[in-house]
Scaffold this active site. Structure first.
Site, short mmCIF file in Angstrom:
data_model
loop_
_atom_site.label_atom_id
_atom_site.label_comp_id
_atom_site.label_asym_id
_atom_site.label_seq_id
_atom_site.Cartn_x
_atom_site.Cartn_y
_atom_site.Cartn_z
N ARG A 6 1.98 -7.09 3.48
CA ARG A 6 1.87 -5.63 3.45
C ARG A 6 1.36 -5.21 2.07
O ARG A 6 1.57 -5.91 1.07
CB ARG A 6 3.23 -4.98 3.71
CG ARG A 6 3.12 -3.48 3.91
CD ARG A 6 4.48 -2.80 3.94
NE ARG A 6 4.31 -1.36 4.06
CZ ARG A 6 5.28 -0.47 3.88
NH1 ARG A 6 6.49 -0.87 3.54
NH2 ARG A 6 5.04 0.82 4.00
N HIS A 7 0.69 -4.08 2.00
CA HIS A 7 0.18 -3.56 0.73
C HIS A 7 1.31 -3.21 -0.22
O HIS A 7 2.49 -3.15 0.16
CB HIS A 7 -0.68 -2.32 0.99
CG HIS A 7 0.05 -1.25 1.75
ND1 HIS A 7 0.99 -0.43 1.17
CD2 HIS A 7 -0.01 -0.88 3.07
CE1 HIS A 7 1.48 0.41 2.07
NE2 HIS A 7 0.90 0.15 3.24
N HIS B 284 -0.73 -3.92 6.72
CA HIS B 284 0.32 -2.90 6.73
C HIS B 284 1.64 -3.53 7.19
O HIS B 284 1.68 -4.72 7.53
CB HIS B 284 -0.11 -1.76 7.64
CG HIS B 284 -1.46 -1.21 7.31
ND1 HIS B 284 -1.65 -0.13 6.49
CD2 HIS B 284 -2.71 -1.63 7.68
CE1 HIS B 284 -2.95 0.12 6.36
NE2 HIS B 284 -3.62 -0.78 7.08
#
Length: 445
Positions: free
Chosen positions: A187-188, A372
């Site tokens: 995930r970012h 994400h």
């Protein structure tokens, strides 16, 4: 240097080193494990993994618990825990504790206090061990066979065989040759609206529309884009902490000698920035380019605006000094992303794009995918042959995934399948830091 230490005798310390094939097993499993151990042939040509761990000797005789839920202290003597935290509990100190409570020490923070027992479950002590290094190598009995024409040499009174030494070195040097393909889905990092809310842009725009840094956790600048700055509201950048997090993960991957061969990113700016700063931490930002893949975007049903965000173009990203592969053409063009897509459409898209990426990356090494929270389950489950989760379970799972949460899959080529294994680096955990005004409570009453 040798002359200075002639009276110094160095002996190897073997006290704390041991090889274990099974740790803390049930007594009734002993016979089966003994039989399995007898069948292991160390001279058989195969791939071995040697891992070096350490543990905190202060808690050797403690029980290890894992927190199932977050608990916020109600009293000063209680312990703050987050879901997934490990807690060390000394059974000898529980006799005077109220029923339903335990007193323990957090593995993450080192703090000690009371916590509700029903918020935890028993965990393996080995879950808290620290992995320092891992080596993959191949054994082959012929590498260790000494020929009749290869004499032993005496060095310092001890028999030494140069061929044997070279053989051991050769075996260890096969680590890179036996490197498997891996996929690291991440995930970012922390996005700016995650800290300052959806109206973050209004907080740092002057009356004439110029950006300024209203808080140190806002990025120092925003990348230039040809259309309106307001599009950043639906495509927010990383916060300053998010940038730091990403670089830290890259440095950790470098320290673990992870070979990243390909990098794919969702078109969201926060994902591209995360990929860029991870590459900087890996010192690969001048060697590996980011392939922006629209098919990696999150489930569009979760977009608050109910439309696909207006992402920065590849040209704009490249002009903003991001290492973009401008020649790459995504498997799913932006125009194919449907607003408010169904869960079945999202699952189908995720499964298709991950298979196409695997096919397009035949070289050994790690494929890094920055996406994400929804990416971890939607990309890894089809890869390892698991069906998609129910949509309600899926949403619950995604809510628990923090910034830079990651999953790692490894290819077993001889069996034509992938398996999920421990990620190459530890997770990144930190606490919240609220805004502070020095006037309140310091100068003013």
């Amino acid at each position: 240097m040798i002359a200075l230490f002639l009276d110094c005798h160095v002996k190897p310390c073997l006290k704390q080193l041991h090889l274990t094939l099974a740790h803390k097993f049930y007594p009734h499993h002993q016979k089966t494990l003994e039989q399995l151990a007898k069948y292991i042939n160390p001279e058989e040509t195969c791939q071995w993994v040697a891992a070096l761990y350490s543990r905190d000797m202060r808690f050797v005789h403690y029980q290890t618990l894992r927190a199932l839920f977050q608990y916020k202290p109600q009293n000063i003597d209680e312990l703050m825990i987050n879901a997934g935290d490990f807690i060390y509990v000394d059974p000898r100190q529980q006799s005077d504790v109220s029923e339903g409570w335990v007193i323990g020490t957090s593995h993450r923070t080192g703090c000690r206090g009371f916590l509700p027992e029903n918020y935890t479950e028993r965990a393996n002590e080995s879950d808290t061990w620290v992995k320092h290094r891992e080596y993959v190598f191949v054994t082959a009995s012929r590498l260790f066979t000494q020929s009749e024409n290869e004499p032993n040499v005496k060095l310092n009174g001890e028999v030494h065989n140069p061929t044997m030494s070279r053989s051991v070195t050769n075996v260890l040097s096969l680590q890179n040759a036996t490197l498997r393909r891996g996929m690291l889905v991440m995930r970012h990092g922390e996005r700016v609206d995650q800290v300052f809310g959806k109206s973050w842009l209004q907080q740092c725009l002057t009356a004439d529309g110029k950006y300024y840094r209203a808080d140190l956790n806002f990025p120092s600048t925003l990348p230039k884009r040809k259309d309106s700055t307001k599009h950043f509201e639906c495509d927010p950048p990383l916060s300053s902490c998010g940038i730091f997090q990403s670089k830290l993960i890259g440095e950790a991957l470098l320290d673990q000698e992870v070979t990243v061969s390909y990098v794919y990113s969702s078109p969201a700016l926060r994902c591209v920035q995360t990929a860029q700063h991870i590459l900087q931490g890996l010192k690969l930002d001048q060697k590996v380019k980011i392939r922006v893949e629209p098919g990696l975007f999150e489930w569009t049903k979760w977009e608050a605006s109910k439309v696909i965000p207006n992402f920065m173009t590849l040209t704009e990203l490249a002009e903003a000094s991001y290492t973009i592969d401008t020649s790459y053409r995504g498997n799913f063009p932006l125009s194919s992303l449907v607003p408010s897509e169904s869960y079945e459409e999202y699952v189908s898209r995720s499964s298709a794009v991950i298979k196409q990426i695997v096919t397009a990356c035949p070289s050994k090494g790690v494929i890094l995918i920055v996406g994400h929270g929804s990416s971890l389950a939607s990309f890894t489950r089809p890869l390892i042959g698991l069906p998609a989760r129910d949509s309600s379970d899926f949403a619950q799972t995604v809510r628990k995934i923090p910034s830079l949460g990651m999953c790692f899959c490894e290819e077993i080529k001889e069996e034509n399948k992938w398996q999920m294994v421990n990620p190459p680096v530890k997770t990144l955990t930190h606490g919240a830091n609220a805004a502070f005004n020095w006037r309140n409570g310091i100068v003013e009453d």
